[in-house]
Each structure stands twice: as structure tokens, then as C-alpha cells.
Design an enzyme around this catalytic site. Structure first.
Site, PDB file in Angstrom:
ATOM      1  CE  LYS A  92     -33.033 -49.538  22.555  1.00  0.00           C
ATOM      2  NZ  LYS A  92     -34.209 -49.378  23.641  1.00  0.00           N
ATOM      3  CD  GLN A 101     -37.622 -50.186  23.735  1.00  0.00           C
ATOM      4  OE1 GLN A 101     -36.382 -50.555  24.054  1.00  0.00           O
ATOM      5  NE2 GLN A 101     -37.855 -49.402  24.001  1.00  0.00           N
ATOM      6  CG  ASP A 130     -32.760 -48.305  30.226  1.00  0.00           C
ATOM      7  OD1 ASP A 130     -32.222 -47.365  29.282  1.00  0.00           O
ATOM      8  OD2 ASP A 130     -33.872 -49.113  29.291  1.00  0.00           O
TER       9      ASP A 130
END
Ligand code: NDP
Length: 300
Positions: free
Chosen positions: A55, A99, A122
Site C-alpha cells: 500500500k 490494518q 476503508d
């Protein structure tokens, strides 16, 4: 009958990243803004470390700022929440991603709810889920957003198509169904209690499989000519002991029946990270009252 067209998610995602990078250049030139994404990793889960590194790389390649924060596995929930509160206040940070999975002492729902709604790239915050459900401007979870972009390109006009989504998780199935409904599909959301899964699937012009069961969807579950998007990522054993990644769809059988299909790997996966970049760009624009650009993958 001809074999299905293989939807090359890797190439599609690369084209999307190019288009995003061009918008980042424009945002800098016109508004002096550089989008910034903070990725927080708690602990040392090897798979998560790889995701976070990838990422970061792709964020920087797109011309954005990447802030990677690694916290020890012993981090308490209060410490993580304090950390998120700082990131919420930091004007250089436009997107925050924690995460998952988190160590067991930390409640992921409390963490997701602590992220500023406008920085929730997200799209997991309950308020963003609600905004999506009512058709308002939400941050949309990256995986279903990537699936939708591929469908718009490869499935023809979506309005009126019959879509079946297998799996009802908050991160894939439910937002996928909401997005398809927004595109005027007739949507069925199937799950482990669905009575005749095979028969439901056979009705689908568009079939999205997100169950996490290796090769569960058989060739004869697929309507001839349907567009099949395989979200599943499952490792199955191989004689050499290394294992191999497969999706939720029996690809070799499905490719003989479907009109178009995503492979695993190389289908949905690369689009998920590209959509994280897209969400970071969108979040940056919205936070500054700038209309978010309608980014489409660059031409081949
Ligand atoms: P979850 O485990 O959260 O949800 C799985 C869903 O599938 C549940 O709704 C469950 O039903 C349903 N399900 C499970 N078994 C069956 C069955 N036998 N028949 C019908 N439905 C079933 O998974 P996620 O949504 O998080 O992920 C799904 C898959 O997608 C995984 O393989 C994951 O690795 C992959 N994934 C891939 C991503 C990518 O970038 N490519 C990103 C995110 C996920 P019920 O609700 O009734 O239990």
C-alpha cells in the site's frame, strides 16, 4: 460456445492508478494539496506487513504522501484510539487505514468507529455504511468499489441486470449489493442460509462471489454469458507443499460458460489497492470542498 473473456484486473488497476496519479498532479498544481494516507499496523502479522508495504509503495507511486505507523503487538486499545485521535486532527493526513486483523485485546469495531468519517478510506465506519445504504456521498469500501468499476467496464449497461452477490459481510457483500442497487440492478444477497444457492446463481447476469470457500461455485451454477467477479482468495494445497491461490469460483469450469470472468490472483485484488488510492484522493477533495473527480481508468 466461446470461452469467457478474462478480465485483467492487474492491467485495469494499473490504468486506474495512472488516472489517479494524473489527478494528484492536477490537485497539487491547482490547489497546492498532496493527499496523505496513514496506514497503521499493530503487531507483526506477516501477511499484514506485506499488505502495508504494498500500500505504501503504491501510495507514493501515485504521488501521494504515505505515513506508515507500526505499533507493537502489546498496544492497548486506549493507546491505539489516542493514536487515531491524533491522526484525525492532523491536516496532512486525509485518509486513515488501520490494518486488520488487530491483536485480540483490541475491539476492531471500536477502532473503526473512532476514525473520522471523512478520513475513513476503508469505508468501514457505520456512518459511511449508512450513507451508502441511503444513496448519499459515502466513502465506499475498496473491494466492492473495484468490482463495480470492473463491471461498469466489462458487463455492459448495469440497469435492469439481475445480480447475485454471494456473501453478506460488511466489507464486501453488503456494500456490493448496495452499489449494484444504486446502479439499478435487481439484487439478490445470498449467504450460508440461502436454500438453493446453485439455483439462485443460475439466475444471475452478474455473479459476485465473496464467501471465502475455495472453488465453491461450480460451472453449472453459472448462467451462460454471465459476468463473474470472483472476490475470494483461498490457498489450496499442492503436491510441492507450497499451495496455490484460488477463488470462490471453479475457474476452469466457469470460463467455459461465463461471458467474462476475473481470475484469482490478478482480478479483484489489484483493484482493491487502486481503489484505496482513489478513496484517498476523493477524501482529500471532499475535506477541502473541492468536487471529487470522476476518475476512470486511463485508456489502453
Ligand atoms: P466473511 O467471512 O466475512 O463473509 C463470508 C460470507 O460468505 C458470509 O456472509 C457467509 O454467510 C457466506 N458464506 C460462507 N460460507 C458459505 C456457503 N457455504 N454458502 C453460502 N454462503 C457462505 O468474508 P469476507 O466478505 O471478508 O471475504 C470473502 C472472501 O473474499 C474471502 O476469501 C476473502 O479472503 C476475500 N477478500 C478478498 C479481497 C480482495 O481484495 N480480493 C478483499 C476482501 C476479502 P453467513 O453470513 O451466513 O455466515
Amino acid at each position: 460456445m466461446a470461452k469467457a473473456a478474462i478480465i485483467d484486473g492487474k492491467q485495469f488497476a494499473a490504468r486506474l492508478r495512472m488516472a489517479i496519479a494524473a489527478q494528484v498532479v492536477q490537485l497539487k498544481a491547482e490547489h497546492g494539496l498532496t493527499p496523505g494516507l496513514a496506514v497503521v499496523l499493530v503487531g507483526e502479522d506477516p501477511a499484514s506487513q506485506i499488505y502495508v508495504r504494498n500500500k505504501g509503495l503504491q501510495v507514493r507511486e501515485a504521488g501521494m504522501n504515505s505515513f506508515e505507523q507500526r505499533l507493537p503487538v502489546t498496544t492497548t486499545q486506549a493507546e491505539l484510539l489516542a493514536h487515531i485521535a491524533d491522526l484525525n486532527q492532523d491536516p496532512a493526513v486525509n485518509g486513515i487505514l488501520v490494518q486488520l486483523p488487530l491483536p485480540k485485546q483490541i475491539d476492531p469495531e471500536a477502532v473503526i468507529a473512532a476514525i473520522a468519517v471523512s478520513k475513513d478510506v476503508d469505508g468501514f465506519h457505520p456512518l459511511n455504511a449508512g450513507l451508502l445504504a441511503v444513496g448519499a456521498a459515502a466513502m465506499v469500501p475498496c473491494t466492492p468499489l473495484g468490482c463495480l468499476m470492473m463491471l461498469k467496464e466489462f458487463a455492459g449497461p448495469l440497469a435492469g441486470q439481475r445480480a447475485v452477490v454471494l456473501g453478506r459481510s460488511n466489507i464486501v457483500g453488503k456494500p456490493m449489493a448496495a452499489l449494484l442497487l444504486r446502479e439499478h440492478c435487481t439484487v439478490t444477497l445470498a449467504h450460508s442460509r440461502t436454500r438453493d444457492l446453485a439455483e439462485e446463481c443460475r439466475q444471475a447476469d452478474i455473479l459476485i462471489a465473496a464467501v471465502g470457500k475455495a472453488q465453491m461455485v461450480k460451472g453449472d451454477w453459472i448462467k451462460p454469458g454471465a459476468t463473474v467477479i470472483d472476490v475470494g482468495i483461498n490457498r489450496i494445497p499442492t503436491p510441492d507443499g507450497k499451495g496455490r491461490l484460488v477463488g470462490d469460483v471453479d475457474f476452469d469450469a466457469a470460463v467455459e460458460v461465463a461471458g467474462a470472468i476475473t481470475p484469482v490472483p490478478g482480478g479483484v485484488g489489484p483493484m482493491t489497492i487502486a481503489c484505496l488510492l482513489l478513496n484517498t484522493l476523493t477524501a482529500t477533495c471532499r475535506q477541502h470542498g473541492i468536487p471529487a473527480p470522476d476518475v476512470r481508468p486511463a485508456a489502453e
